[in-house]
Design a protein around this motif. Sequence first.
Motif, PDB file in Angstrom:
ATOM      1  N   THR A  78       0.837  -1.198   0.000  1.00  0.00           N
ATOM      2  CA  THR A  78       0.000   0.000   0.000  1.00  0.00           C
ATOM      3  C   THR A  78       0.870   1.245   0.000  1.00  0.00           C
ATOM      4  OG1 THR A  78      -0.148   0.070   2.411  1.00  0.00           O
ATOM      5  CG2 THR A  78      -1.872  -1.154   1.238  1.00  0.00           C
ATOM      6  N   ALA A  79       0.319   2.319  -0.554  1.00  0.00           N
ATOM      7  CA  ALA A  79       1.013   3.600  -0.595  1.00  0.00           C
ATOM      8  C   ALA A  79      -0.036   4.696  -0.724  1.00  0.00           C
ATOM      9  CB  ALA A  79       1.982   3.647  -1.781  1.00  0.00           C
ATOM     10  N   ASP A  80       0.418   5.917  -0.587  1.00  0.00           N
ATOM     11  CA  ASP A  80      -0.507   7.032  -0.763  1.00  0.00           C
ATOM     12  C   ASP A  80       0.234   8.252  -1.276  1.00  0.00           C
ATOM     13  OD1 ASP A  80       0.882   7.836   1.499  1.00  0.00           O
ATOM     14  OD2 ASP A  80      -0.886   8.355   2.638  1.00  0.00           O
ATOM     15  N   GLY A  81      -0.510   9.298  -1.533  1.00  0.00           N
ATOM     16  CA  GLY A  81       0.065  10.540  -2.012  1.00  0.00           C
ATOM     17  C   GLY A  81      -0.975  11.645  -1.979  1.00  0.00           C
ATOM     18  N   ASP A  82      -0.533  12.830  -2.362  1.00  0.00           N
ATOM     19  CA  ASP A  82      -1.414  13.993  -2.378  1.00  0.00           C
ATOM     20  C   ASP A  82      -1.164  14.808  -3.640  1.00  0.00           C
ATOM     21  OD1 ASP A  82      -2.806  13.976   0.307  1.00  0.00           O
ATOM     22  OD2 ASP A  82      -0.712  13.772   0.916  1.00  0.00           O
ATOM     23  N   PHE A  83      -2.239  15.309  -4.199  1.00  0.00           N
ATOM     24  CA  PHE A  83      -2.161  16.218  -5.329  1.00  0.00           C
ATOM     25  C   PHE A  83      -2.154  17.631  -4.769  1.00  0.00           C
ATOM     26  CE2 PHE A  83      -4.219  12.383  -6.866  1.00  0.00           C
ATOM     27  CZ  PHE A  83      -3.563  12.145  -8.060  1.00  0.00           C
ATOM     28  N   ILE A  84      -1.046  18.346  -5.008  1.00  0.00           N
ATOM     29  CA  ILE A  84      -0.888  19.707  -4.492  1.00  0.00           C
ATOM     30  C   ILE A  84      -0.494  20.606  -5.651  1.00  0.00           C
ATOM     31  CG2 ILE A  84       0.375  21.194  -2.894  1.00  0.00           C
ATOM     32  CD1 ILE A  84       0.930  18.609  -1.223  1.00  0.00           C
ATOM     33  N   ASP A  85      -1.336  21.586  -5.942  1.00  0.00           N
ATOM     34  CA  ASP A  85      -1.074  22.542  -7.020  1.00  0.00           C
ATOM     35  C   ASP A  85      -0.738  21.849  -8.335  1.00  0.00           C
ATOM     36  OD1 ASP A  85      -1.535  24.726  -5.309  1.00  0.00           O
ATOM     37  OD2 ASP A  85       0.552  24.723  -4.640  1.00  0.00           O
ATOM     38  N   GLY A  86      -1.477  20.795  -8.670  1.00  0.00           N
ATOM     39  CA  GLY A  86      -1.303  20.112  -9.946  1.00  0.00           C
ATOM     40  C   GLY A  86      -0.126  19.158 -10.011  1.00  0.00           C
ATOM     41  N   VAL A  87       0.475  18.854  -8.865  1.00  0.00           N
ATOM     42  CA  VAL A  87       1.613  17.935  -8.802  1.00  0.00           C
ATOM     43  C   VAL A  87       1.254  16.800  -7.843  1.00  0.00           C
ATOM     44  CG1 VAL A  87       4.054  17.699  -8.174  1.00  0.00           C
ATOM     45  CG2 VAL A  87       3.239  19.815  -9.237  1.00  0.00           C
ATOM     46  N   LEU A  88       1.555  15.560  -8.234  1.00  0.00           N
ATOM     47  CA  LEU A  88       1.331  14.408  -7.377  1.00  0.00           C
ATOM     48  C   LEU A  88       2.572  14.188  -6.516  1.00  0.00           C
ATOM     49  CD1 LEU A  88      -0.023  11.859  -6.317  1.00  0.00           C
ATOM     50  CD2 LEU A  88       0.621  10.706  -8.456  1.00  0.00           C
ATOM     51  N   HIS A  89       2.405  14.307  -5.211  1.00  0.00           N
ATOM     52  CA  HIS A  89       3.473  14.066  -4.238  1.00  0.00           C
ATOM     53  C   HIS A  89       3.280  12.642  -3.727  1.00  0.00           C
ATOM     54  CE1 HIS A  89       4.613  18.415  -3.549  1.00  0.00           C
ATOM     55  NE2 HIS A  89       3.543  18.486  -4.321  1.00  0.00           N
ATOM     56  N   HIS A  90       4.233  11.775  -4.041  1.00  0.00           N
ATOM     57  CA  HIS A  90       4.088  10.351  -3.719  1.00  0.00           C
ATOM     58  C   HIS A  90       5.441   9.747  -3.381  1.00  0.00           C
ATOM     59  CE1 HIS A  90       3.071   6.116  -4.138  1.00  0.00           C
ATOM     60  NE2 HIS A  90       4.014   5.997  -5.057  1.00  0.00           N
ATOM     61  N   GLY A  91       5.580   9.218  -2.170  1.00  0.00           N
ATOM     62  CA  GLY A  91       6.790   8.521  -1.762  1.00  0.00           C
ATOM     63  C   GLY A  91       8.065   9.334  -1.935  1.00  0.00           C
ATOM     64  N   GLY A  92       8.010  10.610  -1.632  1.00  0.00           N
ATOM     65  CA  GLY A  92       9.183  11.477  -1.780  1.00  0.00           C
ATOM     66  C   GLY A  92       9.450  11.916  -3.215  1.00  0.00           C
ATOM     67  N   MET A  93       8.563  11.540  -4.137  1.00  0.00           N
ATOM     68  CA  MET A  93       8.727  11.928  -5.545  1.00  0.00           C
ATOM     69  C   MET A  93       7.670  12.958  -5.921  1.00  0.00           C
ATOM     70  SD  MET A  93       9.222   8.187  -7.305  1.00  0.00           S
ATOM     71  CE  MET A  93       7.837   7.456  -6.428  1.00  0.00           C
ATOM     72  N   LEU A  94       7.968  13.699  -6.971  1.00  0.00           N
ATOM     73  CA  LEU A  94       7.007  14.614  -7.563  1.00  0.00           C
ATOM     74  C   LEU A  94       6.692  14.109  -8.965  1.00  0.00           C
ATOM     75  CD1 LEU A  94       8.631  18.029  -6.567  1.00  0.00           C
ATOM     76  CD2 LEU A  94       6.842  16.750  -5.352  1.00  0.00           C
ATOM     77  N   LEU A  95       5.404  13.906  -9.250  1.00  0.00           N
ATOM     78  CA  LEU A  95       4.977  13.445 -10.566  1.00  0.00           C
ATOM     79  C   LEU A  95       4.090  14.519 -11.181  1.00  0.00           C
ATOM     80  CD1 LEU A  95       4.985  10.685  -8.557  1.00  0.00           C
ATOM     81  CD2 LEU A  95       4.713   9.698 -10.809  1.00  0.00           C
ATOM     82  N   TYR A  96       4.320  14.783 -12.442  1.00  0.00           N
ATOM     83  CA  TYR A  96       3.647  15.842 -13.161  1.00  0.00           C
ATOM     84  C   TYR A  96       2.704  15.272 -14.202  1.00  0.00           C
ATOM     85  CZ  TYR A  96       7.387  18.402 -10.950  1.00  0.00           C
ATOM     86  OH  TYR A  96       8.251  18.916 -10.019  1.00  0.00           O
ATOM     87  N   ARG A  97       1.566  15.933 -14.385  1.00  0.00           N
ATOM     88  CA  ARG A  97       0.565  15.497 -15.351  1.00  0.00           C
ATOM     89  C   ARG A  97       1.135  15.582 -16.748  1.00  0.00           C
ATOM     90  NH1 ARG A  97      -3.303  13.276 -17.528  1.00  0.00           N
ATOM     91  NH2 ARG A  97      -5.469  13.846 -17.284  1.00  0.00           N
ATOM     92  N   ARG A  98       0.992  14.515 -17.510  1.00  0.00           N
ATOM     93  CA  ARG A  98       1.481  14.516 -18.902  1.00  0.00           C
ATOM     94  C   ARG A  98       0.300  14.529 -19.820  1.00  0.00           C
ATOM     95  NH1 ARG A  98       6.535  13.344 -21.526  1.00  0.00           N
ATOM     96  NH2 ARG A  98       7.266  13.854 -19.484  1.00  0.00           N
TER      97      ARG A  98
END
Length: 82
Positions: free
Chosen positions: A62-82
């Motif tokens: 299991t894992a989780d994350g948060d969408f903050i200002d259009g960026v997915l913050h997950h497991g210490g990474m930042l993922l951007y919408r493509r």
Amino acid sequence: MSDGSASHPYVGLWITADGQIRHELLAGGRYDEARGVCEIAYRGRYEVTDNHIEYWDDTGFTADGDFIDGVLHHGGMLLYRR
């Protein structure tokens, strides 16, 4: 995602700036995670509540994350919408 709607703003591809980690959030609450050249490193289901995402990998992880200002913050990474 609670309703599984394809029009939900978070459905689609999310990717780190270096392109090494890619989360494809599929309509219907499933996801595929790619890492480097491995196109399906992880696969499972997810739910989004407000701006928070919970992941349940098919192996039980299991894992989780948060969408903050259009960026997915997950497991210490930042993922951007493509």
